[in-house]
Design an enzyme around this catalytic site. Structure first.
Site, short mmCIF file in Angstrom:
data_model
loop_
_atom_site.label_atom_id
_atom_site.label_comp_id
_atom_site.label_asym_id
_atom_site.label_seq_id
_atom_site.Cartn_x
_atom_site.Cartn_y
_atom_site.Cartn_z
N ASN A 9 0.56 -1.04 0.62
CA ASN A 9 0.59 -1.84 -0.62
C ASN A 9 -0.86 -2.10 -1.06
OD1 ASN A 9 0.43 -4.20 -2.27
ND2 ASN A 9 2.55 -4.65 -1.78
N ASP A 11 -1.89 -3.76 -3.84
CA ASP A 11 -2.02 -4.85 -4.82
C ASP A 11 -3.37 -5.56 -4.75
OD1 ASP A 11 0.61 -4.38 -5.43
OD2 ASP A 11 1.39 -6.22 -4.56
N HIS A 12 -3.82 -5.80 -3.51
CA HIS A 12 -5.00 -6.67 -3.40
C HIS A 12 -6.32 -5.96 -3.64
CE1 HIS A 12 -2.40 -9.95 -2.96
NE2 HIS A 12 -1.81 -9.42 -1.91
N ARG A 20 -13.35 -9.67 -11.37
CA ARG A 20 -14.48 -9.47 -12.27
C ARG A 20 -14.10 -8.76 -13.58
NH1 ARG A 20 -19.61 -10.48 -9.98
NH2 ARG A 20 -19.19 -12.37 -8.81
N HIS A 45 3.17 -3.90 -6.66
CA HIS A 45 4.03 -4.92 -7.27
C HIS A 45 3.48 -5.25 -8.66
CE1 HIS A 45 5.96 -9.21 -6.70
NE2 HIS A 45 6.36 -8.61 -7.79
N ARG A 47 3.62 -7.61 -11.28
CA ARG A 47 4.13 -8.97 -11.49
C ARG A 47 4.19 -9.30 -12.97
NH1 ARG A 47 4.43 -13.24 -8.03
NH2 ARG A 47 4.25 -12.69 -5.85
N ARG A 51 -1.12 -10.39 -12.36
CA ARG A 51 -2.29 -10.97 -11.69
C ARG A 51 -3.06 -9.94 -10.87
NH1 ARG A 51 0.68 -14.75 -7.21
NH2 ARG A 51 1.79 -15.45 -9.05
N GLU A 72 7.47 -2.45 -6.69
CA GLU A 72 8.10 -3.76 -6.44
C GLU A 72 8.22 -4.46 -7.78
OE1 GLU A 72 5.80 -5.91 -3.63
OE2 GLU A 72 6.20 -4.52 -2.02
N THR A 102 2.38 -15.58 -3.11
CA THR A 102 2.89 -14.25 -2.77
C THR A 102 4.41 -14.37 -2.75
OG1 THR A 102 2.86 -12.50 -1.09
CG2 THR A 102 2.67 -14.76 -0.28
N THR A 103 5.11 -13.27 -2.45
CA THR A 103 6.58 -13.31 -2.45
C THR A 103 7.02 -14.10 -1.22
OG1 THR A 103 6.46 -11.15 -3.47
CG2 THR A 103 8.62 -11.89 -2.76
N GLU A 153 14.91 -4.12 2.33
CA GLU A 153 13.66 -4.40 3.04
C GLU A 153 13.73 -5.83 3.54
OE1 GLU A 153 9.97 -3.07 1.28
OE2 GLU A 153 8.88 -4.71 2.24
N HIS A 192 5.92 -7.75 5.00
CA HIS A 192 5.32 -9.03 4.64
C HIS A 192 4.64 -9.66 5.85
CE1 HIS A 192 4.67 -11.97 1.44
NE2 HIS A 192 4.37 -12.74 2.47
N GLY A 193 3.35 -9.86 5.73
CA GLY A 193 2.59 -10.55 6.77
C GLY A 193 2.37 -9.74 8.03
N GLY A 214 0.36 -4.62 3.17
CA GLY A 214 -0.70 -4.68 2.17
C GLY A 214 -1.87 -5.57 2.54
N1 PXP Z 1 7.05 -5.78 0.92
C1 PXP Z 1 7.31 -6.53 -0.17
C2 PXP Z 1 8.63 -6.37 -0.83
C3 PXP Z 1 6.34 -7.42 -0.69
O1 PXP Z 1 6.62 -8.15 -1.77
C4 PXP Z 1 5.09 -7.51 -0.06
C5 PXP Z 1 4.05 -8.42 -0.60
O2 PXP Z 1 3.74 -8.07 -1.88
C6 PXP Z 1 4.85 -6.67 1.05
C7 PXP Z 1 5.86 -5.85 1.54
C8 PXP Z 1 3.53 -6.65 1.75
O3 PXP Z 1 3.21 -7.87 2.31
P1 PXP Z 1 1.75 -8.12 2.85
O4 PXP Z 1 0.82 -7.99 1.69
O5 PXP Z 1 1.82 -9.48 3.43
O6 PXP Z 1 1.48 -7.04 3.89
#
Ligand code: PXP
Length: 241
Positions: A9, A11-12, A20, A45, A47, A51, A72, A102-103, A153, A192-193, A214
């Site tokens: 993932n 996203d970050h 910036r 994702h 959103r 963001r 996502e 976050t989700t 998931e 997640h996490g 991610g």
């Molecule tokens: N899976 C889903 C469906 C998520 O929404 C997220 C967070 O955006 C992740 C996985 C990844 O989570 P993390 O960024 O904590 O690894």
């Protein structure tokens, strides 16, 4: 036992770019590097508040990356229209609250059954593999079965934040839910996490076919580079099987 796929993932990377407002660092470049390091898919994702990932990022990921894209998305008319336009390999339907960082929990597939039914059906008819991001409970897996989702998931946030016996209990819940999903013909994923320290027991659950990771990988990449970070995660996941 088959290999567990790794969806990275990105996203970050976009979160840092957007701090910036320019083009750097580019999440599409991160996706390319993740692919070279052994990722099996890219997850992003989009959103409602944009963001991190933007509409343009999704366009570029679809055009420039060879790996399957897992989009996502919240089950809103706007996101459904975008998903149907791009037709990514997969769409993971997530709950979204504007004020959350976050989700924070899984989708209530059982409680929102009627709203989800047409969204799942339209994505499915467009050839998009639908996944539902749910808590690992019997009630939610049963709702996914009734909705006809090919993938669920499991939200691993509770597991990731728990310690000791509580963590063991969370792991058991995920393993039981994965077995139930697989028994009903649904492919279980998880995410997640997840970090280097907590990924192994999740990757060892035999039915879990894919992990989406991610925040930790991107954070770790600051210290070691994205390739090293993704490769290490891949090694740990492979060793778990
Ligand atoms: N899976 C889903 C469906 C998520 O929404 C997220 C967070 O955006 C992740 C996985 C990844 O989570 P993390 O960024 O904590 O690894």
């Amino acid at each position: 036992m088959s290999r567990c796929r790794l969806g990275v993932n990105i996203d970050h990377v976009a979160t840092i770019r957007n701090a910036r407002g320019g083009d750097h660092p580019d999440p599409v470049r991160a996706a390319t590097l993740a692919a070279e390091a052994g990722a099996d898919g890219i997850t992003a994702h989009l959103r409602e508040d944009r963001r991190h990932i933007t509409d343009r990022d999704i366009e570029r990921l679809m055009a420039e990356i060879d790996l399957p894209l897992n989009l996502e998305m919240a089950a809103t008319p706007e996101m459904l229209e975008i998903a149907l336009r791009h037709r990514p390999h997969a769409a993971c339907i997530v709950p979204e609250r504007r004020e959350e960082r976050t989700t924070e929990g899984g989708l209530d597939a059982a409680g929102q059954f009627d709203q989800l039914t047409p969204v799942v059906a339209q994505l499915h008819d467009a050839g998009v593999r639908v996944s539902l991001f749910i808590e690992p409970t019997e009630r939610q897996v049963e709702a996914a079965v009734r909705l006809g989702a090919p993938v669920v998931e499991f939200h691993t946030g509770r597991y990731a934040h728990a310690q000791g016996e509580e963590r063991t209990a969370e792991l058991r819940r995920i393993a039981d839910a994965a077995a139930l999903a697989a028994k009903n013909g649904i492919e279980p994923h998880a995410g997640h996490g997840l970090t280097f320290d907590n990924v192994v027991p999740i990757a060892a659950i035999p039915q879990i076919a894919e992990l989406n990771i991610g925040h930790f990988l991107i954070g770790e990449a600051i210290f070691t580079g994205l390739e090293v970070s993704v490769r290490r995660m891949r090694e740990l996941m492979d060793a778990a099987r």
